[in-house]
Scaffold this active site. Structure first.
Site, PDB file in Angstrom:
ATOM      1  N   GLY A 199       0.798  -1.228   0.000  1.00  0.00           N
ATOM      2  CA  GLY A 199       0.000   0.000   0.000  1.00  0.00           C
ATOM      3  C   GLY A 199       0.826   1.271   0.000  1.00  0.00           C
ATOM      4  O   GLY A 199       2.014   1.262  -0.346  1.00  0.00           O
ATOM      5  N   GLY A 224       1.918  23.324   2.775  1.00  0.00           N
ATOM      6  CA  GLY A 224       1.470  22.568   3.948  1.00  0.00           C
ATOM      7  C   GLY A 224       2.638  22.246   4.861  1.00  0.00           C
ATOM      8  O   GLY A 224       3.564  21.545   4.468  1.00  0.00           O
ATOM      9  N   VAL A 260       2.691  17.240   9.068  1.00  0.00           N
ATOM     10  CA  VAL A 260       3.641  16.143   9.223  1.00  0.00           C
ATOM     11  C   VAL A 260       4.433  15.886   7.942  1.00  0.00           C
ATOM     12  O   VAL A 260       5.661  15.931   7.933  1.00  0.00           O
ATOM     13  CB  VAL A 260       2.920  14.852   9.683  1.00  0.00           C
ATOM     14  N   ALA A 261       3.714  15.644   6.836  1.00  0.00           N
ATOM     15  CA  ALA A 261       4.419  15.298   5.596  1.00  0.00           C
ATOM     16  C   ALA A 261       5.292  16.453   5.125  1.00  0.00           C
ATOM     17  O   ALA A 261       6.433  16.253   4.698  1.00  0.00           O
ATOM     18  CB  ALA A 261       3.416  14.900   4.510  1.00  0.00           C
ATOM     19  N   ALA A 317      -0.880   4.377   9.709  1.00  0.00           N
ATOM     20  CA  ALA A 317      -0.698   3.000   9.265  1.00  0.00           C
ATOM     21  C   ALA A 317      -0.941   2.005  10.396  1.00  0.00           C
ATOM     22  O   ALA A 317      -1.588   0.983  10.214  1.00  0.00           O
ATOM     23  CB  ALA A 317       0.725   2.827   8.723  1.00  0.00           C
ATOM     24  N   HIS A 367      21.734   2.615  32.675  1.00  0.00           N
ATOM     25  CA  HIS A 367      22.614   3.782  32.537  1.00  0.00           C
ATOM     26  C   HIS A 367      23.860   3.390  31.759  1.00  0.00           C
ATOM     27  O   HIS A 367      24.477   2.394  32.105  1.00  0.00           O
ATOM     28  CB  HIS A 367      23.019   4.299  33.906  1.00  0.00           C
TER      29      HIS A 367
END
EC number: 1.8.1.4
Lengths: 457, 457
Positions: free
Chosen positions: A37, A178, A181-182, A313, A437
């Site tokens: 996808g 824009g 995010v992208a 996603a 640590h």
């Protein structure tokens, strides 16, 4: 008749496949393009691939501190592209191999639900085939949104998908419409690889979503300025024309820009043109589902970007499992109460739960704990001292209700805070948890110190 | 009279300082060497610094995949050393700055408790000063162990402290005695920087501790072989002599080796020559404390490597907080039930809770879930596909009782599993937790899939 027909083989469809195969369902898949996808082929995975490269480019100048002396560095975007293709094709092959090994029939074409148990597959050559299923899962994802006057042409005006799947050479100069995010992810990457980047944002800040605190927007903006990324706030792209293979753009504030390309990154919309039987949608076009991911037809389920939940996603994958669980008789409901939000831009940025502003809007009184990466020993060892954490606690009970992490490792560390929110940990629980640590996770000890033991200054 | 005298300014002493200052205690510090102790100056922090460099050296050959073309790389250990010194001195300065700002008196010298409220400070010039405190915290740490016939001389036969604090040039060839944590960490680093490394280990595997599963030892050994690190198991260093500025060594299996140096890394022992008043020690020389970190004198506390708990910097810090909490009237006890163990060698290696073998020894029936990094999308994006996770569940309840992670990010991801163990999460809880995609944390979804939804093959 198949037990389950899955339409769309993105993160939702693929997760459904994995779960369904384990539960011995007899399944079929309908996919019009590549398996994996958008996420795998033209969004998350290529973005994080290029981000890794961009981050490495940024870090070249610290190698010297580790005694790694390099000369003659050159940046070759085409090669990065080839590397990205290789990584993605490895992952895609592994998905295909699984489908082949398990003999899952994959119908190549666009799926359309024409009956409660019938999916018509419209193939590329126009031919049609109807397959039948006891259950159907719609996982057809989303497509980029465009705005009125800006028409993607795949060349001068491109979508994020055009950029990540089809643009194998680096634009010298690009206007990104824009600053969400992208826009922030791709703007950072392109700038690191050598593009001159302009980001045009309608609102007054980068990442102008409620889940992102304003201090994060400011922190990122400072870095963008250092990188010489130009930003234009409260501004829109008013008009543009293409002349001599270049874009001439005019912004609403009067600024005139020229560039090789305009990148549209203003959001996505559900891809729901998938039935003729009246599957109900809401006013914004999302398929209506209940918490079991059922549509108005009880054997037809939907998940991912087509339904009105966060367009992510991993939410698609999560919902896919819910759907298959319900199909196989396990009565479960989706729970969106504690979801991590993460992005990779000038820094890794991750949030979960409520931030200060969101809490106040809900009338919750809070105290917050803050700690910068500056003095974290591991961050210093790694020359990764940019970043900070802010944790938000309910004032009275000192229970954690949210947190934001900016900096290296944030995309993994956020799950620790997510679990703490889920388990209603107090500041003291988080403070006294035993962290290795030196680890980045130790920032949580120091971000809670003031609250637990009193202020140092 | 001070409220609290802290002897030793390592991770324990410093954490005690931080907490005590916040609680407005009037404190004094006794430290014979540099603030930060072994951890900062000659153990954890320099090791992780060099590890970052070693890992970057290893990753140079993947840069090309991101379009980063470099020619003429040269590795200059001396420069890495200088970088390490810079990082450590930055951190040390920040500690000193805090002490200065808060006007904490620091008595430079060796501390010896000569009365229930009296600490004698023996300075470098031999002069003495006695200071008085309501409470005393012993945080004097540990020193490297040596074995009968191998005598560290700081030049040809060195300790890990000699290596990390005083050896600014890379040995061409080195024999490491002891294949435990320090041996595997430093062996990896030296090899990556260009040394020819031999590791001599008494037991039959690398990292031969109960907490490290055998599959981890094997996995690491495969990598060491690829790196051409020589390993000798069930073997000891029988004898050696120094001739012409070289070490000539004979192993118990008859092998003869020559090298520039022998590195002793067979463990540490508590540094407890600190009193004349009869503070009780156990048969192994550790100071006896109760769960409040109190010695047999109720106002004298001890924490860290001097007490019989895991010799780890972060346990020292944890115990220091317990001690100061009790000093300030908050009745709390140390809880060691879920501690993460982490090391940085050819991979990040992290474990928590019980592994399969340990569970079986306790009579607990288990099922385990395994997943390799190979198909994790983020690992693929980062060219970090080496590694795996194994989670251990109680067979009947499917509750998680432990886990091991090998690979990039393990040192942070382990805290997620640690929290899950603490909260008694089931395989299903871990599986259905919403992890960001693509993240390394998603390995937990796939490591639990078989148990939750049935096998795929």
């Amino acid at each position: 008749m198949y037990d389950l027909i899955i339409i769309g083989m993105g993160p939702g469809g693929f997760e459904a496949t994995l779960t369904a195969l384990r539960k011995k369902l007899n399944i079929a898949i309908v996919e019009k393009s590549k398996v994996g996808g958008n996420c795998l082929n033209r969004a998350c995975i290529p973005t994080k691939y290029f981000w890794t490269g961009a981050h490495q480019i940024e870090k070249l100048n610290v190698l010297d501190n580790y005694g790694i002396e390099i000369q003659n560095v050159s940046i070759n975007f085409k090669k990065a592209w080839e590397g990205k293709e290789k990584a993605i094709s490895f992952l895609r092959k592994s998905l295909n191999m699984l489908l082949k090994t398990k003999k899952v029939p994959v119908y190549k074409g666009r799926g359309r639900i024409i009956g409660q148990n019938e999916v018509e597959v419209i193939k590329e050559d126009g031919s049609k085939e109807v397959i039948k299923g006891e259950n159907i899962l719609i996982a057809t994802g989303s497509i980029p949104v465009s705005v009125g006057n800006i028409i993607p042409d795949g060349n001068f005006v491109i979508t994020t998908e055009d950029l990540l799947e089809r643009t194998d050479s680096l634009p010298e100069e690009i206007i990104i419409v824009g600053g969400g995010v992208a826009g922030c992810e791709l703007g950072y990457i392109l700038s690191a690889y050598g593009s001159k980047v302009h980001i045009v944002e309608l609102m007054d800040r980068l990442l102008p979503m409620p889940d992102i605190p304003e201090e994060v927007s400011r922190y990122l903006l400072r870095k963008f300025k250092k990188m010489k990324i130009n930003t234009y706030f409260k501004t829109t792209l008013e008009s543009y024309e293409i002349k001599d293979n270049r874009v001439f753009a005019k912004l609403s504030d009067g600024t005139q820009l020229t560039a090789d390309k305009i990148l549209l990154s203003i959001g996505r919309k559900p891809n729901t043109d998938i039935d003729t039987i009246g599957i109900q949608k809401d006013e914004r076009g999302f398929i209506k589902v209940n918490k079991k991911m059922q549509t108005n037809f009880k054997n037809i389920y939907a998940c991912g970007d087509v339904v009105n939940s966060p367009m992510l996603a991993y939410i698609a994958s999560y919902e896919a499992k819910i759907a298959v669980d319900n199909i196989t008789g396990k009565d479960v409901e989706a729970d969106y109460s504690v979801i991590p939000y993460v992005l990779f831009s000038g820094f890794e940025i991750a949030t979960v739960g409520l931030n200060e502003k969101q809490a106040k809007e809900k009338g919750i009184e809070v105290v917050t704990g803050y700690y910068p990466y500056t003095y974290n020993e591991k961050a210093v060892d790694e020359h990764e001292s940019e970043g900070f954490v802010r944790l938000v606690f309910e004032k009275e009970s000192k229970k954690i209700i949210g947190g934001t992490i900016v900096g290296t490792g944030a995309s993994e560390l956020i799950h620790i805070i997510q679990m703490a929110v889920k388990e209603e940990y107090t500041a003291e629980d988080i403070h006294n948890f035993i962290y290795f640590h030196p680890s980045l996770s130790e920032i949580f000890i120091y971000a809670t110190y003031d609250i637990v033991a009193g202020k140092l200054f």
